[in-house]
Each structure stands twice: as C-alpha cells, then as structure tokens.
Enzyme design. Structure first.
Site, short mmCIF file in Angstrom:
data_model
loop_
_atom_site.label_atom_id
_atom_site.label_comp_id
_atom_site.label_asym_id
_atom_site.label_seq_id
_atom_site.Cartn_x
_atom_site.Cartn_y
_atom_site.Cartn_z
CG HIS A 70 -1.76 -1.13 1.36
ND1 HIS A 70 -2.07 -1.53 2.80
CD2 HIS A 70 -2.09 -1.99 0.63
CE1 HIS A 70 -2.66 -2.80 2.69
NE2 HIS A 70 -2.75 -3.24 1.43
CE1 TYR A 133 -0.70 2.67 9.93
CE2 TYR A 133 -0.17 0.41 10.90
CZ TYR A 133 -0.89 1.48 10.15
OH TYR A 133 -2.23 1.12 9.84
#
Length: 467
Positions: A70, A133
């Site tokens: 992604h 993240y």
C-alpha cells in the site's frame, strides 16, 4: 531475537527518502525499554521533522500474516513493538526510481521511515507481532492511494514464506501488477497571484505540469473563514505567494492603507497558518522597501529593517509572519520588471514619442526581471536550499533610475542625453496626492543565494526590450 545495546543510527536505502534506523533497546530481567520515536534525536540524524498526527498498531496472531503493498500520500514511521517482520517497500512515486524495491527484517531494535508514495508491506516471522506506525495525516477518502500486488513479477520480492502458504486478504490479492499501477504524483505546488507580473513569469517557468496549480483572488480567497478546508492541503508541498498589494503611493491613503495591510499581512498570516499546520513550504516575495535606504553598502539578509512608508511596513510585517513557518523561503527583491506596464516600457515609449523625461537620479538599485525571480524561486525549491531569507535581484552594477532610463533610450536608438536627472524631492514636488518615501539605497547583497548555486541575471535590459 531483539538486539540490545545498539547505537542510534540511520542508514539510507536505494529508495530515496526511505531510511532505516537502528534503535537503542535497553533490557534486563524485567524486559526492555526503547525510545520508539524521539523527534530531537531523529531529526539530528537528518530525518525530516515529518509531524506525525496519528499512531496505529496492527496486531498479528500468526506467523506468515502478510499485508500490502500500500502506498499512501503521507509519511510513515514504522517499527515493531513485539515480534519480528520481513518488510518490503516499493517506490510507487512518479519518477526515475518508480518500481525500486528494498527489503529488510524489523524487530524492536529497528525502525524505518517510509516517505509519501512508497508502497509498504510486511510478513510476520513470529507469532503475536505488533506492527506500529506513526503517520503525518489522517486517512481520507479523497486522498490518492496506490497499490501493488504482493506477487508482482517485476518487483520479485523474495518472501521468506511463500505467498501460497500464508494469510492474505482478498483485497490485497486483487491489487494490480506494476505495469498497471497508478503512480503517486508529487505534492502539488500552488502559485498565488497567478495573473500578476510574477505570477505570469511563474506560469512560464513551471508550465502546465499536472501537479502545478495557479490561483488568483477569484479562485482562492485568503480572507475566507473556511480557508483551512478550502483544499486538501496535505496534498500540497509548496505555496508560492506571488500576490501582494504593490501600489506604493496609494498605500499612503486611508483606503489604500487598509487594502495593503489586508493583502500583505492579514492574507499572509492566513497562508502561514495553513502552511504550518500542513507541513507546506511557503515561498513569499519581499521588497527592498523594508529598508530605509541609509546604509552606504549593499543590504544583507541580516541587516536591520526600517521601512519608511506603509507599503514597506506591511511587507516587513508579512516577512516576520512567514519567518515563523517551519518551512519557508522569503525572497527579497527590488525594482521588479515584468510583462505589462512598467518603468522600462514607459521610458521606451517616451523615447519613441519624442518626449524628454525627468527621472530620479538619487535612488540607487538594480533591476530584477520577473523571469529571473521565478527561476530563482524554482532553484531554491529544487536545490532544497536551507530555509530562510534570500536576496534575489539582477547582478548588474547599481544604477539610478535616470541611468536606466538613459540605457533604455540608447538601446532603442535614441539620444540618452534627452534624459534629465532630478532629485526625488523635485520629481514629486508637484504631486497631487500622498507620496510614499522611497529608500535611496535599494542594492541587495547576493552572496547568500549565489552560495546555493544560483546565477543571478545580468545584462538583461537589451534582450527584454528586444522581446
């Protein structure tokens, strides 16, 4: 097995902007501790201060869980809280490194900075892996995303566990091959004041590239209360503010004063807020009018300002506001000449019509052509020059307005002696309205911008008149 005792360090990869970090992990019989993200230390190693706004955690039960590839229009700081992964990153940005691949393993002692547009994927190598993240934007359905199939033959990622033997979502299995991927475009550049002299020069410099946008007062109102949501500002990397109120004498009138402050200060403050909140580089054009013109040498960027009139005061205030934006360039210029009506065109017309002008001879400066300003702005951005204030003018020998008028007469084939030099006071003695005071010395030192590799324009008057 987590490696303890590393020194904090950064390693660049073959993908521009993709940086691997070694993280110090301190452990004992109770477990371990690490600073997963430490702004001051990370930026000291050269990482951009990317301004995270959200922290996400993806927990994975089983070995072999595979996710990706992604690419989003924001930056990520990726690390592992528990467990271990094999990570694969593919550059899906427009440009020469499109399709480049980098792989490595991450455990709690390593992290990786993933720049906007680089595809991100991973495969868990231990059970109960927590993948974390930080991102510097919130998810939006209006953002531009891109995806690549995990099994793409061109990327040819050597997955530790064959993809046929692992858990993958149906959506990830359906992602396109590299040949069919839509690249992530660069962040946009927005030029304000696009129909003015400098705006037209910036149009000529940048052209019609898809990531360049041009706007004027009719298409973007800086005074609008909804400016913060007028665009998806996180898609913009740079705003070039080529709009300004420049009617120097009219600014001394009650209405002109209001208009000058509205355009040169209030509007600039609104832009500064947008730029600061969205990590945008703001380019702002300043003026020699911020100085009082009393120095007996060229003005440097760090000289004290002392504007004499309203216009100069508003430009000085705007400069101060822009200097508070973390990513900014203030480009200070003087005696600007571009398309349309200006001093040079006026002198050429007078010469042709047989009119002998009286021209001020006690103001000293250097002409600056708008295409040189546009070229200089692009240079600062492309070269990623240190943020800050730069003088940007032509590099010819300093002259008075009368000297320049004589040059125009000579270049156009007329007698330069027809130009008579007069003092500023005599020139404006018969003026019917308010007149702004002018700095007598408007010459700006160019060493700083030359030090970035920029070559100032010189001897441009002949070619300008020929055009």
């Amino acid at each position: 097995m987590t490696e303890y005792g590393k020194q904090l360090g950064a390693t660049e990869t073959n993908i521009p902007g993709l940086i691997v970090f070694d993280l110090p992990v301190h452990g004992d019989s109770r477990g371990w501790f690490k600073e997963n993200w430490q702004r001051e230390k990370m930026t000291a190693l050269g990482l951009a201060d990317f301004g995270p706004v959200q922290n996400n955690i993806s927990f994975n039960d089983a070995v072999g869980t595979t996710r990706g590839i992604h690419a989003e229009p924001w930056d990520k700081w990726v690390s592992v809280a528990t467990g271990r992964i094999f990570g694969a990153w593919v550059d899906l940005r427009e440009g020469p490194t499109f399709g480049a691949v980098y792989t490595t393993e991450l455990d709690p002692s390593k992290a990786i900075f993933v720049p906007r547009g680089v595809g991100n994927s991973y495969q868990t190598l231990e059970p109960d892996t927590a993948y974390t993240y930080l991102v510097n934007d919130h998810w939006s359905p209006d953002a531009a995303y891109s995806f690549l199939n995990l099994a793409d033959e061109t990327a040819a990622i050597d997955w530790p566990i064959p993809l046929t033997d692992v858990e993958i979502s149906a959506k990830d299995l359906a992602h396109p091959r590299l040949a069919d991927v839509t690249p992530i475009p660069p962040r946009k550049i927005l030029v304000l004041g696009a129909n003015g002299q400098l705006g037209r020069a910036l149009r000529a410099e940048y052209g019609d590239a898809p990531h360049i946008e041009y706007a004027d007062r009719s298409t973007l109102d800086l005074a609008a209360p909804d400016l913060a949501s007028a665009r998806r500002w996180r898609d913009y990397g740079t705003i070039v503010n080529a709009a300004a109120y420049t009617k120097v004498d009219l600014a001394e009138t009650p209405e002109g004063r209001k208009d000058a402050w509205a355009a040169n200060v209030t509007g600039v403050a609104a832009l500064a807020r947008v730029a600061t909140e969205n990590g945008i580089t703001l380019v702002h054009v300043s003026s020699d009018y911020v100085f009082d013109g009393t120095l007996d040498r060229f003005y440097r960027e760090d000289d004290a300002i002392g504007p004499l009139g309203v216009y100069g005061q508003t430009k000085a205030a705007g400069d101060a506001i822009v200097s508070s934006v973390p990513r900014h360039y203030v480009v200070r210029t003087s005696w600007v000449i571009g398309e349309g009506s200006n001093f040079v065109r006026t002198m050429a017309s007078l010469a042709e019509r047989g009119i002998d002008p009286k021209v001020v001879d006690d103001q000293i400066g250097r002409l600056t052509f708008t295409d040189d300003i546009a070229r200089g702005i692009r240079h600062l951005l492309d070269a990623e020059a240190p943020y800050g204030l730069y003088n940007l003018t032509g590099s010819d020998e300093p002259q008075s307005w009368a000297d320049i008028a004589r040059q125009v007469f000579k270049i156009t084939g007329h007698d330069a002696s027809r130009v008579t030099g007069v003092s500023t006071e005599d020139y404006f003695a018969s003026a019917s309205g308010p007149i702004s005071p002018r700095p007598r010395n408007s010459v700006l030192e160019l060493d700083k911008i030359v030090g970035t590799g920029y070559r100032p324009g010189e001897k441009r008057l002949t070619s300008y008149l020929a055009g």
